[in-house]
Design an enzyme around this catalytic site. Structure first.
Site, short mmCIF file in Angstrom:
data_model
loop_
_atom_site.label_atom_id
_atom_site.label_comp_id
_atom_site.label_asym_id
_atom_site.label_seq_id
_atom_site.Cartn_x
_atom_site.Cartn_y
_atom_site.Cartn_z
N ARG A 65 4.27 -15.77 -14.16
CA ARG A 65 3.66 -15.60 -15.48
C ARG A 65 4.46 -16.28 -16.59
O ARG A 65 3.89 -16.70 -17.60
CB ARG A 65 3.46 -14.11 -15.78
CG ARG A 65 2.24 -13.57 -15.03
CD ARG A 65 1.99 -12.12 -15.33
NE ARG A 65 0.60 -11.78 -15.08
CZ ARG A 65 0.11 -10.55 -15.10
NH1 ARG A 65 0.90 -9.53 -15.34
NH2 ARG A 65 -1.17 -10.33 -14.88
N LYS B 246 -9.68 -0.32 -4.45
CA LYS B 246 -10.68 0.59 -5.04
C LYS B 246 -12.00 -0.08 -5.36
O LYS B 246 -12.03 -1.08 -6.09
CB LYS B 246 -10.12 1.17 -6.34
CG LYS B 246 -9.01 2.15 -6.12
CD LYS B 246 -8.67 2.75 -7.45
CE LYS B 246 -7.76 3.96 -7.30
NZ LYS B 246 -7.44 4.51 -8.61
N GLY C 71 -2.99 -9.37 -8.49
CA GLY C 71 -1.57 -9.37 -8.15
C GLY C 71 -1.34 -9.36 -6.65
O GLY C 71 -0.57 -10.17 -6.11
N GLY D 125 -6.85 -7.57 -13.98
CA GLY D 125 -7.96 -6.88 -14.65
C GLY D 125 -8.77 -7.82 -15.53
O GLY D 125 -10.00 -7.74 -15.59
P1 ADP Z 1 -5.48 -7.01 -6.23
O1 ADP Z 1 -4.13 -6.61 -6.81
O2 ADP Z 1 -5.42 -8.34 -5.55
O3 ADP Z 1 -6.61 -6.88 -7.20
P2 ADP Z 1 -5.91 -4.38 -5.17
O4 ADP Z 1 -4.78 -3.83 -6.00
O5 ADP Z 1 -7.28 -3.97 -5.51
O6 ADP Z 1 -5.81 -5.96 -5.06
O7 ADP Z 1 -5.72 -3.95 -3.65
C1 ADP Z 1 -4.56 -4.24 -2.91
C2 ADP Z 1 -4.13 -3.04 -2.12
O8 ADP Z 1 -5.20 -2.61 -1.26
C3 ADP Z 1 -2.97 -3.37 -1.21
O9 ADP Z 1 -1.88 -2.52 -1.51
C4 ADP Z 1 -3.51 -3.12 0.19
O10 ADP Z 1 -2.57 -2.56 1.08
C5 ADP Z 1 -4.61 -2.14 -0.07
N1 ADP Z 1 -5.60 -2.13 1.02
C6 ADP Z 1 -6.38 -3.14 1.43
N2 ADP Z 1 -7.12 -2.77 2.50
C7 ADP Z 1 -6.80 -1.49 2.78
C8 ADP Z 1 -7.23 -0.55 3.75
N3 ADP Z 1 -8.14 -0.87 4.65
N4 ADP Z 1 -6.68 0.69 3.70
C9 ADP Z 1 -5.75 1.00 2.78
N5 ADP Z 1 -5.30 0.16 1.84
C10 ADP Z 1 -5.82 -1.07 1.83
C1 3PG Z 2 -1.62 -6.97 -16.42
O1 3PG Z 2 -0.52 -7.02 -15.85
O2 3PG Z 2 -2.70 -6.85 -15.81
C2 3PG Z 2 -1.64 -7.16 -17.90
O3 3PG Z 2 -0.39 -7.48 -18.41
C3 3PG Z 2 -2.22 -5.94 -18.60
O4 3PG Z 2 -1.38 -4.83 -18.47
P1 3PG Z 2 -1.97 -3.37 -18.73
O5 3PG Z 2 -2.93 -3.08 -17.60
O6 3PG Z 2 -0.77 -2.43 -18.73
O7 3PG Z 2 -2.69 -3.38 -20.05
MG MG Z 3 -3.22 -4.70 -7.09
#
Ligand code: ADP
Ligand code: 3PG
Ligand code: MG
Length: 390
Positions: A37, A199, A348, A371
């Site tokens: 970043r 989620k 991320g 997000g």
């Molecule tokens: P991103 O950060 O790319 O948007 P998310 O935060 O939505 O992705 O999801 C990533 C997380 O989802 C990871 O920690 C991963 O381990 C979890 N995950 C993916 N598939 C499964 C699963 N089948 N069961 C439990 N956790 C899962």
């Molecule tokens: C992010 O890491 O997605 C941005 O910096 C926004 O952070 P925040 O979800 O704490 O507002």
């Molecule tokens: Mg994530």
């Protein structure tokens, strides 16, 4: 969507308040574990320095409670890293507003760089407080937004400041908006969306949007469990969101463009070294977790990706942090790397997983927003971008 570019601003000798996205991951010792970043902000900062501007950098780090003093949320490590990357001193201040800050900023010479302390040490930042926005705005003569990752927020430094200063988009922000808007506005076809991760509540709106505009929507990760369950299939102990069941059932579950895993990798525990099994979706026992997409699903998704002109991917296909359940995500990453499609990824964990798969430099564009990317792809614009539209 045309944004007012920083290239159109006359910045020489002026104090330019740049809102940066410096929300980087730190380890327990306060060291930055991934400086991407900071790196993506560099072209804008270097451009402004070439133009002989005075740089006043503002940013947030983490989610402090709105009070100063918690060193683990200090932006000092960012200032140090930025100084190394720019090869110039970056002066770190101990606050982001107030008389001492104003004094330091007024004494700046062209080419000087000041880093303000974490904006979120003031609760007024998150509240979008107009007085706080005005106080920040006094620090600059122009404002540049180079914080795409925060553009879904209505924080004072993102929105309120634009009411007081001529406001421009940073170079990376322009690129993010143009890459992601092109998916919505005039995608080449076939357009394929891969949506996975934790989620379904985070990604349901984007799934719905893609069901309107994409040729294929391929689901994976824990969020696909919700759809399998909504279809009446057994998911054992797998993670799902009870409160999302009604919404999941309302999706066009029979739409032939919506793909869910046909087979899955299961285990009785979420741990490394556990025995795993490949099962047909729906054939999962009560004591098992679904932790990855299976090989037939990988083949199906890879075929769809191979024929695509544009692929957008957010959310890992499985519990990729453990090797046992990383294969689906890795193979999908490989399928993206070898397809001739324009490939856009974000999130991320998705970036982390694609990096671990050794494929990050093979995607066309890796968004720096999590997000914010999802919100933009939902198609209703982003609050902090509106003031920057020409
Ligand atoms: P991103 O950060 O790319 O948007 P998310 O935060 O939505 O992705 O999801 C990533 C997380 O989802 C990871 O920690 C991963 O381990 C979890 N995950 C993916 N598939 C499964 C699963 N089948 N069961 C439990 N956790 C899962
Ligand atoms: C992010 O890491 O997605 C941005 O910096 C926004 O952070 P925040 O979800 O704490 O507002
Ligand atoms: Mg994530």
């Amino acid at each position: 969507m045309e944004l007012r570019s920083v290239r159109k601003a006359n910045v020489a000798d002026k104090r330019v308040l740049v809102r940066c996205e410096f929300n980087v991951p730190l380890d327990d010792t306060g060291s930055i574990t991934d400086d991407t970043r900071i790196q993506v902000c560099l072209p804008t900062l270097q451009y402004l320095l070439q133009q002989k501007a005075k740089l006043v950098l503002s940013a947030h780090l983490g989610r402090p409670k709105g009070e100063p003093g918690d060193e683990k949320f200090s932006l000092r490590p960012v200032a140090v890293r930025l100084g190394e990357l720019l090869g110039k001193p970056v002066m770190m201040l101990s606050d982001c507003v107030g008389p001492d800050v104003e004094k330091a900023v007024m004494a700046m010479m062209p080419g000087d760089i000041i880093m303000l302390e974490n904006l979120r040490f003031h609760k007024e930042e998150k509240k979008g407080n107009p007085e706080f926005a005005k106080a920040l705005a006094t620090l600059g003569e122009l404002y540049v937004n180079e914080a795409f990752g925060v553009c879904h927020r209505e924080d004072a430094s993102m929105l309120g400041v634009t009411e007081h200063l001529p406001s421009y988009a940073g170079l990376r922000l322009e690129q993010e908006v143009s890459e992601l808007s092109s998916v919505l506005e005039s995608p080449q076809k076939p357009l394929v969306a891969l949506v996975g991760g934790a989620k379904i509540s985070d990604k349901i709106k984007v799934i719905k949007k893609f069901l309107e505009i994409a040729d294929h929507v391929c689901l994976g990760g824990a969020l696909a469990n919700n759809i399998l369950k909504a279809k009446g299939m057994a998911i054992g102990k797998s993670i799902f969101e009870e409160e999302m069941m009604d919404v999941a059932k309302e999706l066009a579950l029979v739409d032939t463009r919506l793909h869910v895993p046909v087979d899955v990798v299961t285990a009785k525990k979420i741990a490394t070294g556990v025995p795993t099994e490949i099962k047909a979706a729906g054939n999962v026992s009560d004591d098992e977790y679904i932790l990855d997409i299976g090989p037939d699903t990988v083949r199906l998704y890879s075929m769809v990706i191979a024929k695509a002109k544009v692929v957008v991917w957010g959310g890992p296909m499985g519990y990729y942090e453990l090797n046992e359940f990383a294969r689906g995500t890795k193979e999908v990453a490989t399928a993206l790397s070898t397809s001739g499609a324009r490939t856009i990824i974000g999130g991320g964990d998705t970036l982390d997983a694609v990096k671990r798969a050794g494929c990050l430099d093979k995607v066309s564009f890796a968004s720096s927003g999590g997000g914010a990317m999802l919100k933009l792809l939902e198609g209703n614009g982003l609050p902090a971008i509106n003031p920057l539209i020409e």
